[in-house]
Design a protein around this motif. Structure first.
Motif, PDB file in Angstrom:
ATOM      1  N   LYS A  30      45.769  41.661  38.986  1.00 44.07           N
ATOM      2  CA  LYS A  30      45.128  40.397  39.351  1.00 44.07           C
ATOM      3  C   LYS A  30      44.577  40.455  40.784  1.00 44.07           C
ATOM      4  O   LYS A  30      43.428  40.103  41.041  1.00 44.07           O
ATOM      5  CB  LYS A  30      46.155  39.267  39.216  1.00 44.07           C
ATOM      6  N   THR A  31      45.418  40.940  41.695  1.00 43.19           N
ATOM      7  CA  THR A  31      44.992  41.045  43.096  1.00 43.19           C
ATOM      8  C   THR A  31      43.811  42.003  43.208  1.00 43.19           C
ATOM      9  O   THR A  31      42.857  41.766  43.957  1.00 43.19           O
ATOM     10  CB  THR A  31      46.153  41.607  43.957  1.00 43.19           C
ATOM     11  N   LYS A  35      40.018  41.318  44.620  1.00 43.12           N
ATOM     12  CA  LYS A  35      39.445  42.124  45.699  1.00 43.12           C
ATOM     13  C   LYS A  35      38.108  42.726  45.263  1.00 43.12           C
ATOM     14  O   LYS A  35      37.139  42.764  46.012  1.00 43.12           O
ATOM     15  CB  LYS A  35      40.453  43.225  46.077  1.00 43.12           C
ATOM     16  N   ARG A  36      38.072  43.157  43.990  1.00 44.99           N
ATOM     17  CA  ARG A  36      36.869  43.779  43.460  1.00 44.99           C
ATOM     18  C   ARG A  36      35.722  42.755  43.399  1.00 44.99           C
ATOM     19  O   ARG A  36      34.575  43.078  43.710  1.00 44.99           O
ATOM     20  CB  ARG A  36      37.185  44.303  42.061  1.00 44.99           C
ATOM     21  N   GLN A  37      36.075  41.535  42.985  1.00 47.21           N
ATOM     22  CA  GLN A  37      35.052  40.483  42.926  1.00 47.21           C
ATOM     23  C   GLN A  37      34.519  40.194  44.324  1.00 47.21           C
ATOM     24  O   GLN A  37      33.326  40.021  44.526  1.00 47.21           O
ATOM     25  CB  GLN A  37      35.652  39.208  42.330  1.00 47.21           C
ATOM     26  N   PRO A 121      41.072  39.098  31.227  1.00 44.12           N
ATOM     27  CA  PRO A 121      40.737  38.600  29.892  1.00 44.12           C
ATOM     28  C   PRO A 121      39.725  37.451  29.970  1.00 44.12           C
ATOM     29  O   PRO A 121      39.778  36.629  30.883  1.00 44.12           O
ATOM     30  CB  PRO A 121      42.074  38.100  29.361  1.00 44.12           C
ATOM     31  N   PHE A 122      38.778  37.416  29.010  1.00 44.28           N
ATOM     32  CA  PHE A 122      37.704  36.404  29.078  1.00 44.28           C
ATOM     33  C   PHE A 122      37.323  35.991  27.644  1.00 44.28           C
ATOM     34  O   PHE A 122      37.536  36.768  26.697  1.00 44.28           O
ATOM     35  CB  PHE A 122      36.484  36.970  29.803  1.00 44.28           C
TER      36      PHE A 122
ATOM     37  N   TYR B  59      44.669  50.316  35.260  1.00 42.45           N
ATOM     38  CA  TYR B  59      45.107  50.847  36.556  1.00 42.45           C
ATOM     39  C   TYR B  59      44.379  52.160  36.852  1.00 42.45           C
ATOM     40  O   TYR B  59      43.865  52.373  37.951  1.00 42.45           O
ATOM     41  CB  TYR B  59      46.624  51.093  36.556  1.00 42.45           C
ATOM     42  N   VAL B  60      44.341  53.032  35.842  1.00 40.27           N
ATOM     43  CA  VAL B  60      43.729  54.347  36.062  1.00 40.27           C
ATOM     44  C   VAL B  60      42.235  54.210  36.366  1.00 40.27           C
ATOM     45  O   VAL B  60      41.711  54.878  37.251  1.00 40.27           O
ATOM     46  CB  VAL B  60      43.991  55.282  34.857  1.00 40.27           C
ATOM     47  N   ARG B  61      41.568  53.312  35.639  1.00 38.38           N
ATOM     48  CA  ARG B  61      40.131  53.114  35.892  1.00 38.38           C
ATOM     49  C   ARG B  61      39.894  52.668  37.332  1.00 38.38           C
ATOM     50  O   ARG B  61      38.983  53.142  38.001  1.00 38.38           O
ATOM     51  CB  ARG B  61      39.565  52.052  34.934  1.00 38.38           C
TER      52      ARG B  61
END
Lengths: 197, 423
Positions: A30-31, A35-37, A121-122, B59-61
């Protein structure tokens, strides 16, 4: 269950490595997604640029249609990113969806994986809607123009063009395998037994 | 952009600060790292549910994506991330700790997606360590060697357990590159030799602990940990729980494979191992543990015969690795200098004969060693290289080898028979 390892013992009983608590969970999915967003939002392509790109050089009727599709895309993005996020996060998600679907005619496995990796999930219907909206948005535009627009503005695409360390390294996937000195004695003793009988 | 032809550790950069105003910083500065949040590598359990597999893949990705991003960074930005992003170091270490070894009894589920991702992360992790072990990437991108040595050591970018993990995970097919990496690490930072000195006694304690768990003791182990008079009766290899027995054999095969891989890839370590009496302790361990463990694998009651055969193969594999490790030690510390015609050949020959003599009481080890690496070959080499070799002594050793084979009921090896016939 973790396997018994020599290096595990060395980490526990010697003083030659940093003592850290590896049971502590630093970052979960989730974190990481948040961060990626956040990082994606900092990249070059913005919602405003997409709005401008889809509306420029179009007659009034087409501009209105595009505006409607952009609104629908934002709504779908809101469903995917979650209603508790602000406008900035929703617009960033819409940018991501535009990038993902600009050259796709359906929601494939790769796109599903990509959206899930970014947002978790979406609802699949929201992805379908996004895909259709983007398809209708880019339909009146030249394919090459859309591609150029994405390439020019997205730092994500630009960074991938750069060279990467180790690209010429020949890497072997070989790994150590069991190499016993002798076979299990039961097989030979079976043979002996059958000879005796 | 950092300036060219100046070591990275001396470079300064001018770039916009958080409020947009230009500022000048050392090229290696914490504020130049990006907040990336590397996630740790997690072990995928054998009976993982589809949801757990999916989580593992996610996680791996993330790790692959982040490491590919890292590897594509310019030299200065790469090193800022390596030095100042703790999550990156946690991620790398979690892989070394948990990545499946090919010798693990439980391997990853055979899903093609998992296998593909595992291959991909395996390579990316290796390339990251390779870049971290390189102090000169190009004419423009390099460190002052001594500063590089200090940086990797002080920040624990490499430590002895990590180096051993790298050897066992990647050494089979990438030995040449790994040798260059480890050689460079030890060359630029000789403190790693001191760490290795400190590590060998712990390695020896691992062997002692296996003996201890099997209710066995050898001289070295007794010297370190005297048995309490009130101590409870120890379980033996025959009487302990099956899972404990399996764990011991897994531990042994992992330990022997790891030690052998390290010595094979980085022969310079052999001197350190030898100086701590590793060879003597290894042969004592072999003599004390192998027959006992073999007996237990044969005689214990296994419901799963496949497991029994697998454990035998593991034990036999461990025997091979111990014998091969002993040979590596002798080869690199005694035989190689003789083959190279170095000064003091007599001293090296003397040491070799001394080691062979010390093997004589350990009959099982001696016979297994001689079957893999005929001692006659080495003695023949000594006779050729050093004319004044003591024939009485070599003859005594060969008699001991014959006696070892005889006492185990094994036929004398052809090499021994031929040697005796010609001498």
């Amino acid at each position: 269950m973790s396997h018994p390892r020599l290096t595990g013992a060395l980490r526990s009983f010697s003083n030659v490595c940093k003592k850290e608590d590896f049971t502590e969970q630093r970052y979960d999915l989730k974190t990481k997604r948040l961060k990626r967003q956040e990082l994606f939002a900092k990249e070059g392509l913005t919602w405003q640029k997409i709005v401008h790109f889809c509306s420029e050089h179009q007659d009034r009727a087409k501009q209105q249609a595009a505006s409607q599709e952009l609104k629908s895309l934002l709504l779908a993005a809101k469903q995917i990113v979650g209603a508790d996020h602000g406008q900035e996060a929703i617009e960033s998600a819409a940018v991501f969806l535009f990038e993902t679907f600009h050259n796709k005619d359906h929601v494939g496995t790769e796109e599903t994986r990509s959206i899930r990796q970014m947002f978790g999930p979406f609802p699949s219907v929201a992805a379908e809607t996004s895909c259709n909206c983007v398809a209708r948005l880019v339909a009146p535009l030249e394919n090459s123009n859309v591609e150029d627009f994405i390439q020019t503005h997205s730092s994500h695409h630009n960074s991938k063009r750069g060279s990467s360390f180790g690209r010429n390294i020949v890497f072997s996937y070989d790994c150590y395998t069991l190499d016993p000195l002798e076979d299990f004695p039961s097989s030979s003793s079976h043979k002996d037994m059958s000879l005796d009988m | 952009m950092a300036s060219a032809r100046v070591p990275l550790d001396e470079q300064v950069v001018t770039e916009p600060g958080p409020v947009g105003k230009e500022r000048t910083l050392p090229a290696l500065h914490p504020e130049r790292k990006e907040d990336r949040c590397f996630v740790p590598y997690k072990l995928l359990v054998e009976d993982a549910s589809p949801a757990e597999v999916e989580e593992f893949l996610e996680y791996v990705r993330f790790i692959i994506e982040d490491l590919e991003w890292l590897l594509a960074l310019p030299h200065d930005k790469f090193w800022c991330q390596v030095l100042f992003d703790e999550s990156l170091q946690m991620c790398l270490e979690s892989y070394l700790r948990h990545a499946p070894r090919s010798l693990d009894i439980t391997v990853l589920p055979s899903s093609p997606a998992v296998a593909e991702m595992q291959r991909s992360i395996h390579k990316t992790i290796f390339l990251t360590f390779l870049r971290m072990a390189t102090h000169k990437e190009s004419k423009e991108n390099f460190f002052t060697p001594s500063v590089f040595g200090e940086i990797i050591y002080e920040n624990f970018l490499f430590d002895i357990p990590k180096i051993l993990d790298l050897c066992v995970l990647f050494g089979k097919g990438n030995g040449h590159l790994l040798h260059k990496m480890i050689d460079n690490i030890f060359t630029q930072q000789p403190s790693y030799y001191s760490d290795l000195e400190e590590t060998v006694p712990t390695v020896l304690r691992v062997f002692d602990s296996i003996l201890d768990k099997c209710g066995l003791q050898c001289e070295g182990a007794t010297a370190i940990e005297p048995l309490r008079l009130t101590a409870h009766k120890q379980p033996t290899a025959m009487s302990m729980e099956q899972q404990d027995f399996v764990d011991i054999l897994l531990y042994l095969s992992d330990s022997t494979t790891t030690i052998h891989a390290f010595m094979d890839i980085f022969p310079a370590a052999c001197t350190t191992f030898l100086s701590h009496g590793f060879l003597g302790r290894l042969t004592l361990f072999y003599e004390a543990a192998v027959p006992d463990l073999e007996r237990a694998v044969r005689k214990r009651n296994f419901d799963d015969k496949g497991l029994q055969e697998d454990l035998w193969r593991r034990l036999s594999h461990s025997c091979r690795k111990m014998v091969e490790s002993a040979h590596l030690l002798l080869h690199h510390t005694c035989l190689q200098p003789i083959l190279e015609g170095k000064e003091n050949m007599q001293t090296f020959a003397e040491e070799l004969l001394q080691h062979f003599t010390s093997f004589l009481p350990e009959k099982r080890f001696l016979a297994d060693y001689n079957e893999q690496f005929p001692i006659t070959d080495d003695i023949s080499l000594l006779h050729q290289a050093i004319p004044v070799i003591d024939e009485t002594r070599t003859s005594y050793i060969l008699q001991g080898v014959e006696s070892a084979h005889d006492s185990l009921g094994r036929g004398r090896p052809q090499s021994l028979v031929q040697f005796r016939a010609f001498s």
